[in-house]
Design a protein around this motif. Structure first.
Motif, mmCIF file in Angstrom:
data_model
loop_
_atom_site.group_PDB
_atom_site.id
_atom_site.type_symbol
_atom_site.label_atom_id
_atom_site.label_comp_id
_atom_site.label_asym_id
_atom_site.label_seq_id
_atom_site.Cartn_x
_atom_site.Cartn_y
_atom_site.Cartn_z
ATOM 1 N N MET A 133 0.750 -1.170 0.096
ATOM 2 C CA MET A 133 0.144 0.232 -0.041
ATOM 3 C C MET A 133 0.900 1.298 0.130
ATOM 4 N N LEU A 134 1.944 1.167 0.546
ATOM 5 C CA LEU A 134 2.731 2.395 0.762
ATOM 6 C C LEU A 134 3.477 2.808 -0.379
ATOM 7 N N GLN A 135 3.734 1.844 -1.590
ATOM 8 C CA GLN A 135 4.462 2.313 -2.617
ATOM 9 C C GLN A 135 3.861 3.587 -3.388
ATOM 10 N N GLN A 136 4.879 4.318 -3.545
ATOM 11 C CA GLN A 136 4.460 5.715 -4.126
ATOM 12 C C GLN A 136 3.137 6.455 -3.370
ATOM 13 N N ALA B 171 -4.690 -5.852 -6.970
ATOM 14 C CA ALA B 171 -4.706 -7.149 -7.889
ATOM 15 C C ALA B 171 -3.588 -8.253 -7.615
ATOM 16 N N ASN B 172 -2.364 -7.502 -7.356
ATOM 17 C CA ASN B 172 -1.113 -8.212 -7.199
ATOM 18 C C ASN B 172 -1.363 -9.003 -5.753
ATOM 19 N N MET B 173 -1.820 -8.151 -4.892
ATOM 20 C CA MET B 173 -1.774 -8.792 -3.369
ATOM 21 C C MET B 173 -2.831 -9.999 -3.256
ATOM 22 N N LYS B 174 -3.914 -9.745 -4.119
ATOM 23 C CA LYS B 174 -4.761 -10.848 -4.279
ATOM 24 C C LYS B 174 -4.054 -12.121 -4.764
ATOM 25 N N GLY C 176 3.946 -8.651 -7.413
ATOM 26 C CA GLY C 176 3.730 -7.438 -6.679
ATOM 27 C C GLY C 176 4.873 -7.241 -5.852
ATOM 28 N N ILE C 177 5.753 -8.223 -5.323
ATOM 29 C CA ILE C 177 6.914 -7.983 -4.637
ATOM 30 C C ILE C 177 8.199 -8.295 -5.556
ATOM 31 N N THR D 255 11.309 -4.963 -1.995
ATOM 32 C CA THR D 255 10.209 -5.307 -0.731
ATOM 33 C C THR D 255 10.613 -6.549 -0.488
ATOM 34 N N ALA D 256 11.176 -7.480 -1.404
ATOM 35 C CA ALA D 256 11.482 -8.985 -0.706
ATOM 36 C C ALA D 256 12.852 -8.960 0.180
#
Ligand code: SF4
Length: 308
Positions: free
Chosen positions: A1-4, A49-52, A78-79, A83-84
């Protein structure tokens, strides 16, 4: 959520999200429309969408538990590598770097790197240099230290606060007075500008909506009917008539602009009425839209013009 996205913006979304979707299983099972509705206004919808998609993989392949290694995390939608690295080092103690743009800026200044930090080969080189510095223990703390240094001290715009910096004695940019020159970042490409005419088409207080395709910008979100390019009122009426829709009371309301990372939409917004509710559109009241239809935030400025 915090991206950008700023932390203050995210906090209410985060709470709503955790209330509705408290588990990975709940996220994996949510309907796409409901997910988009929860996300509405945060932008960059492919993150949702990527989180799902990632949640589905975690449920099916990892028994509902997030994998702990960066190389496995990176395979989830999405990762990316940053982030990883952040999850693996901070949450699970793996000895891997977590380097985003801010960290690249800090390390480029410390090492005096002159290559363009937007280029992947330079990022790889900097990541390698960070990996050589990582402590065996508390790697997550070290990574967070670098991230905080970039956020608070070695800042991007204007002069960094070298007087308060704990690594000043080891910093090449400070030693050679290169803080204004480093890091090297080439200019962003200019955005493509697209012109649109948006019609707030109403019939008996219902408003015409269209769902966007699933393979375009703002995929699957809803919008008001759009004709490409700026049109005058008569041209717009003609374009709608070609689709079999006769309009009355057409008038220009306002101009709006929506800015994305790679393009800008410049929009002329019109209001128009029609007698019949043509099936090419989905017709909903303002209240129904607010409850059930995630309309792209690019159209947020249109909301106040919709009939109650
Ligand atoms: S001394 Fe200045 S340029 Fe160097 S890392 Fe610290 S804040 Fe950044």
């Amino acid at each position: 959520m915090l991206q950008q996205t700023r932390v203050e913006t995210v906090i209410p979304y985060y709470h709503a999200f955790m209330e509705k979707l408290p588990t990975i299983e709940a996220l994996a099972a949510i309907e796409d429309q409901k997910l988009l509705k929860l996300w509405q206004g945060l932008g960059y919808y492919n993150r949702a969408a990527n989180m799902k998609k990632a949640a589905l993989i975690i449920v099916e392949e990892y028994n509902g538990r997030l994998p702990e290694k960066a190389e496995l995390l990176m395979k989830l939608p999405g990762i990316g590598i940053y982030t990883a690295g952040a999850i693996a080092s901070i949450a699970f103690g793996e000895k891997v770097p977590a380097a985003d743009g801010n960290v690249f800026r800090v390390v480029a200044r410390i090492t005096g790197e002159e290559g363009n930090i937007l280029k992947s080969n330079i990022q790889k080189k900097l990541r390698h240099q960070i990996a050589n510095l990582l402590p065996d223990e508390k790697t997550g703390d070290f990574n967070q230290g670098l991230i905080e240094l970039g956020a608070l001290i070695c800042i991007g715009n204007g002069m960094p606060r070298c007087g308060e910096c704990p690594v000043r004695d080891d910093c090449m940019a400070y030693e050679k007075n290169l803080q204004k020159v480093l890091p090297n970042r080439s200019k962003n490409k200019s955005r493509k500008i697209e012109y649109k005419s948006v019609v707030l088409l109403t019939s008996k207080k219902k408003i015409a909506l269209v769902q966007r395709q699933n393979d375009v910008l703002l995929a699957n979100l809803w919008e008001y009917p759009v004709i490409e390019n700026f049109c005058e009122e008569n041209e717009l009426a003609e374009a709608l008539q070609k689709q079999g829709i006769n309009v009355t009371g057409i008038r220009e309301l306002t101009k709006e602009k929506a800015v994305f990372s790679h393009k800008e939409w410049h929009m002329k917004v019109y209001y128009a009425e029609t007698e019949t509710m043509d099936e090419v559109f989905t017709w909903k009241s303002k209240e129904e839209i607010s409850k059930y239809y995630p309309v792209a935030s690019a159209y947020a400025g249109c909301w106040k013009y919709l009939p109650e």
